[in-house]
Write a protein that holds these residues in place. Structure first.
Motif, PDB file in Angstrom:
ATOM      1  N   HIS A  10      49.610  58.921  11.692  1.00  0.00           N
ATOM      2  CA  HIS A  10      49.222  60.307  11.460  1.00  0.00           C
ATOM      3  C   HIS A  10      50.462  61.103  11.066  1.00  0.00           C
ATOM      4  N   PHE A  11      50.402  61.706   9.894  1.00  0.00           N
ATOM      5  CA  PHE A  11      51.476  62.574   9.438  1.00  0.00           C
ATOM      6  C   PHE A  11      50.917  63.983   9.353  1.00  0.00           C
ATOM      7  N   ASP A  12      51.596  64.916   9.998  1.00  0.00           N
ATOM      8  CA  ASP A  12      51.158  66.303   9.998  1.00  0.00           C
ATOM      9  C   ASP A  12      51.508  66.940   8.658  1.00  0.00           C
ATOM     10  N   ARG A  13      50.555  67.617   8.086  1.00  0.00           N
ATOM     11  CA  ARG A  13      50.765  68.288   6.809  1.00  0.00           C
ATOM     12  C   ARG A  13      51.550  69.578   7.026  1.00  0.00           C
ATOM     13  N   ARG A  17      53.714  79.293   3.165  1.00  0.00           N
ATOM     14  CA  ARG A  17      53.242  80.617   3.580  1.00  0.00           C
ATOM     15  C   ARG A  17      51.932  81.033   2.916  1.00  0.00           C
ATOM     16  N   PRO A  18      51.739  80.862   1.602  1.00  0.00           N
ATOM     17  CA  PRO A  18      50.439  81.257   1.024  1.00  0.00           C
ATOM     18  C   PRO A  18      49.258  80.513   1.643  1.00  0.00           C
ATOM     19  N   GLN A  19      49.467  79.260   1.998  1.00  0.00           N
ATOM     20  CA  GLN A  19      48.396  78.489   2.640  1.00  0.00           C
ATOM     21  C   GLN A  19      48.126  79.006   4.054  1.00  0.00           C
ATOM     22  N   VAL A  20      49.187  79.385   4.775  1.00  0.00           N
ATOM     23  CA  VAL A  20      49.018  79.933   6.128  1.00  0.00           C
ATOM     24  C   VAL A  20      48.282  81.266   6.060  1.00  0.00           C
ATOM     25  N   GLY A  52      57.947  76.212   6.163  1.00  0.00           N
ATOM     26  CA  GLY A  52      56.560  75.783   6.254  1.00  0.00           C
ATOM     27  C   GLY A  52      56.143  75.715   7.709  1.00  0.00           C
ATOM     28  N   TRP A  53      54.858  75.603   7.921  1.00  0.00           N
ATOM     29  CA  TRP A  53      54.276  75.499   9.255  1.00  0.00           C
ATOM     30  C   TRP A  53      53.513  74.192   9.344  1.00  0.00           C
ATOM     31  N   LEU A  54      53.497  73.589  10.530  1.00  0.00           N
ATOM     32  CA  LEU A  54      52.719  72.380  10.725  1.00  0.00           C
ATOM     33  C   LEU A  54      51.237  72.751  10.796  1.00  0.00           C
ATOM     34  N   GLN A  55      50.427  72.067  10.029  1.00  0.00           N
ATOM     35  CA  GLN A  55      49.004  72.362   9.973  1.00  0.00           C
ATOM     36  C   GLN A  55      48.366  72.253  11.356  1.00  0.00           C
ATOM     37  N   SER A  56      48.774  71.264  12.134  1.00  0.00           N
ATOM     38  CA  SER A  56      48.194  71.081  13.466  1.00  0.00           C
ATOM     39  C   SER A  56      48.484  72.277  14.365  1.00  0.00           C
TER      40      SER A  56
END
Length: 74
Positions: A10-13, A17-20, A52-56
Motif C-alpha cells: 500500500h502506497f499512500d497517494r 493543494r488544489p486536490q486538497v 503535498g498532503w497524504l490522502q489517508s
C-alpha cells in the motif's frame, strides 16, 4: 538483488493543494489556519517549492469531522 513479495504493498497517494481544496471544500487560507491550530493534517515538503498532503490523512480528517457532526442515533 532485492526480494519482492507477492503481496500488494500500500502506497499512500500525495495530494497537492488544489486536490486538497477540491476534496475538502476548504479555501487555502482556511487550510493553513486550521494547520496552525492543529486542526488539520500538516503538509509535507515534496521539493524546494512544493508541498503535498497524504490522502489517508485527509480522508481521516474528513471522517473525524463527519463523526463529530453527526449525532448518535438512539
Amino acid at each position: 538483488m532485492p526480494q519482492y513479495s507477492n503481496e500488494t504493498e500500500h502506497f499512500d497517494r500525495v495530494l497537492r493543494r488544489p486536490q486538497v481544496i477540491a476534496t475538502t471544500g476548504l479555501k487555502r487560507s482556511t487550510i493553513y489556519h486550521l494547520i496552525s491550530l492543529g486542526g488539520f493534517p500538516r503538509q509535507r515538503r515534496l521539493g524546494a517549492s512544493s508541498v503535498g498532503w497524504l490522502q489517508s490523512e485527509i480522508q481521516e480528517w474528513i471522517r473525524q469531522r463527519e463523526i463529530r457532526e453527526c449525532p448518535a442515533h438512539v
